[in-house]
Design an enzyme around this catalytic site. Sequence first.
Site, PDB file in Angstrom:
ATOM      1  CD  GLU A 160      -8.621   4.030   7.242  1.00  0.00           C
ATOM      2  OE1 GLU A 160      -7.759   3.102   7.324  1.00  0.00           O
ATOM      3  OE2 GLU A 160      -8.448   5.424   7.298  1.00  0.00           O
ATOM      4  N   GLY A 216       0.639  -1.199  -0.092  1.00  0.00           N
ATOM      5  CA  GLY A 216       0.012   0.065  -0.070  1.00  0.00           C
ATOM      6  C   GLY A 216       0.897   1.258   0.038  1.00  0.00           C
ATOM      7  CB  SER A 226      -7.974  10.038   6.449  1.00  0.00           C
ATOM      8  OG  SER A 226      -8.496   9.419   7.511  1.00  0.00           O
ATOM      9  CE  LYS A 262      -3.497   8.544  13.622  1.00  0.00           C
ATOM     10  NZ  LYS A 262      -2.496   7.956  12.426  1.00  0.00           N
TER      11      LYS A 262
END
Length: 324
Positions: free
Chosen positions: A287, A7, A275, A206
């Site tokens: 995601e 990736g 993102s 995070k």
Amino acid sequence: MKICIVGAGAIGGLLGGKLALAGEEVTLIARGSHLAAIQEKGLELRLIDGSSQVVTPTLATDDITQVEAQDVVILAVKTNGVGAIAPLLPSLYHQHTMVVTAQNGFPWWYFRKHGGEYEGISLQSVDPDGIIENYIDIDRVIGCVVYQAAEIVEPGVIKHIEGERFTLGELDGTKTERIQLLAESLKKAGFKTPVRDQIRTEIWVKLWGNLAFNPISGLTGATLEAIARYPLTRELARNMMLEAQAIAQRLGINFGISLEQRINGTEKVGAHKTSMLQDIEAGRPTEIEAIVGAVIELGKLTQIPTPHIEAIYASVKLLEATKY
């Protein structure tokens, strides 16, 4: 070392490019026009200091079966793409191959080598059919948390926006010879690479902001600073983070910073599109499961209510169902 980046998009390409510049034998797994540009001209890195470097990897391909066994496999595909790629990974392994999981959100291995009361439980939101675990032996796995921001500005060209930290950790918290070797390779490539004995805490810290700001951004089209500065969305993010904090504490996680510090840190990132917002704008699957769905699953596991998180999760799922 022989290192394969599975990736080689923005983050994976940045990692692979800098590792190659540091002298490692790097293979990039990419696709489409990005791969074609790398094969034709090399991979161009536009670095934070304004300089530019062109990297020629050992191999750039979209066919994992062309690649010989590797010392390190860095999974830099999106979380929702790991299940599809997992069955192809064993061809990259030799006896001691490490697999580094460089994804957002919760990894499928969260309760493996955990040592707590939930040891061995599988996260259905992340690996519902057990495919990932079937093809990635847990003893190969190195946990990590990625703090870089980068983007593909054109095929074959990656711009490094910010961040140098790439935190590593063995799942059982030990400081092994293999993880120290990997950390040294990343440090030589210019990354700050601490090795932590509590990698799950790093994942939570995070995620704590991401689970709120990413989906709110995706639903509203707003940047991080806009969400943090608008009183109603700041309060919504705060409520989502409070629910997640209760779950984390039940699982033995101590964030080490206050909720307001975490929100203020997100605000300081500025007018950044998350993102998830970028995925929604591009018509790509998000995601959402690893970043939000997994938190809801953990809430049910620990019997902690997550009404704010569930409402935002449902909204993103509806958006995906109707937009794509």
